[in-house]
Structure formats: structure tokens, C-alpha cells
Design a protein around this motif. Structure first.
Motif, PDB file in Angstrom:
ATOM      1  N   GLY A  64      62.830  71.558  38.435  1.00 10.05           N
ATOM      2  CA  GLY A  64      62.513  72.835  37.797  1.00 10.05           C
ATOM      3  C   GLY A  64      61.270  73.463  38.395  1.00 10.05           C
ATOM      4  O   GLY A  64      61.201  74.678  38.591  1.00 10.05           O
ATOM      5  N   ASP A  65      60.279  72.633  38.695  1.00 10.48           N
ATOM      6  CA  ASP A  65      59.055  73.153  39.301  1.00 10.48           C
ATOM      7  C   ASP A  65      59.311  73.719  40.695  1.00 10.48           C
ATOM      8  O   ASP A  65      58.749  74.749  41.076  1.00 10.48           O
ATOM      9  CB  ASP A  65      57.985  72.066  39.388  1.00 10.48           C
ATOM     10  N   ALA A  66      60.172  73.057  41.454  1.00  9.08           N
ATOM     11  CA  ALA A  66      60.490  73.538  42.802  1.00  9.08           C
ATOM     12  C   ALA A  66      61.241  74.863  42.742  1.00  9.08           C
ATOM     13  O   ALA A  66      61.005  75.766  43.551  1.00  9.08           O
ATOM     14  CB  ALA A  66      61.314  72.502  43.560  1.00  9.08           C
ATOM     15  N   LEU A  67      62.152  74.996  41.786  1.00 13.15           N
ATOM     16  CA  LEU A  67      62.873  76.261  41.638  1.00 13.15           C
ATOM     17  C   LEU A  67      61.931  77.371  41.198  1.00 13.15           C
ATOM     18  O   LEU A  67      62.037  78.505  41.668  1.00 13.15           O
ATOM     19  CB  LEU A  67      64.024  76.104  40.644  1.00 13.15           C
ATOM     20  N   GLY A  68      61.010  77.066  40.308  1.00 12.35           N
ATOM     21  CA  GLY A  68      60.020  78.062  39.884  1.00 12.35           C
ATOM     22  C   GLY A  68      59.124  78.489  41.031  1.00 12.35           C
ATOM     23  O   GLY A  68      58.817  79.677  41.186  1.00 12.35           O
ATOM     24  N   ALA A  69      58.721  77.528  41.852  1.00 13.40           N
ATOM     25  CA  ALA A  69      57.888  77.852  43.006  1.00 13.40           C
ATOM     26  C   ALA A  69      58.655  78.707  44.010  1.00 13.40           C
ATOM     27  O   ALA A  69      58.078  79.604  44.635  1.00 13.40           O
ATOM     28  CB  ALA A  69      57.390  76.570  43.673  1.00 13.40           C
ATOM     29  N   SER A  70      59.950  78.470  44.146  1.00 11.68           N
ATOM     30  CA  SER A  70      60.734  79.287  45.081  1.00 11.68           C
ATOM     31  C   SER A  70      60.790  80.737  44.623  1.00 11.68           C
ATOM     32  O   SER A  70      60.756  81.655  45.453  1.00 11.68           O
ATOM     33  CB  SER A  70      62.144  78.715  45.241  1.00 11.68           C
TER      34      SER A  70
END
Length: 84
Positions: A64-70
């Protein structure tokens, strides 16, 4: 992570439709020069591709954090491109 099935099922057709509809709406609403808009969208897709490959290599998938950062990276590159 609950986001993995969503990220894995996201196909290129949905991404292409979202990108094209965003480009058309941006041109209609702001009357931007087409070259600036195209550069901004290409740069945004490039960042999304590089970030996606990096996250898959480092984490073996998406969180979820990686998707938010993207999302944040994509918005940043698009806004920088439109500001130029």
C-alpha cells in the motif's frame, strides 16, 4: 497485503484509457500546448514504469505504501511538466 490483488489485476487498457481521458480533459480545460502535455504524460508514465520495476525488484511486489508513493511521484512529475 490487500493491495496486491488490485495491483496485479490492473491491466494496460485501463491505464491507457485513464491517461488518454486525462490528456483530453486537460487540453480542453486549460488549452495547453500539445507538446507540453505529451511530454508531461510521457514523463509521468516513465516514472511509473521505473518505480514499478524498482518496487518489484526490491520488494517482490507492491504494498500500500508503494502504491501511495507511486501516486505522489506521478503527480509530482506531471505537475512539474505542466509548470514548465
Amino acid at each position: 497485503s490487500k493491495s496486491k490483488p488490485m495491483a496485479d489485476s490492473f491491466d494496460c487498457n485501463r491505464l491507457l484509457y485513464a491517461g488518454l481521458s486525462t490528456a483530453v480533459m486537460t487540453m480542453l480545460l486549460t488549452k495547453l500546448h500539445v507538446g507540453i502535455l505529451v511530454w508531461s504524460i510521457v514523463a509521468t508514465f516513465g516514472v511509473a514504469l521505473v518505480w514499478g520495476l524498482y518496487v518489484r525488484r526490491q520488494l517482490g511486489g507492491y504494498t500500500g505504501d508503494a502504491l501511495g508513493a507511486s501516486v505522489v511521484f506521478g503527480e509530482l512529475v506531471l505537475l512539474l511538466g505542466l509548470a514548465s
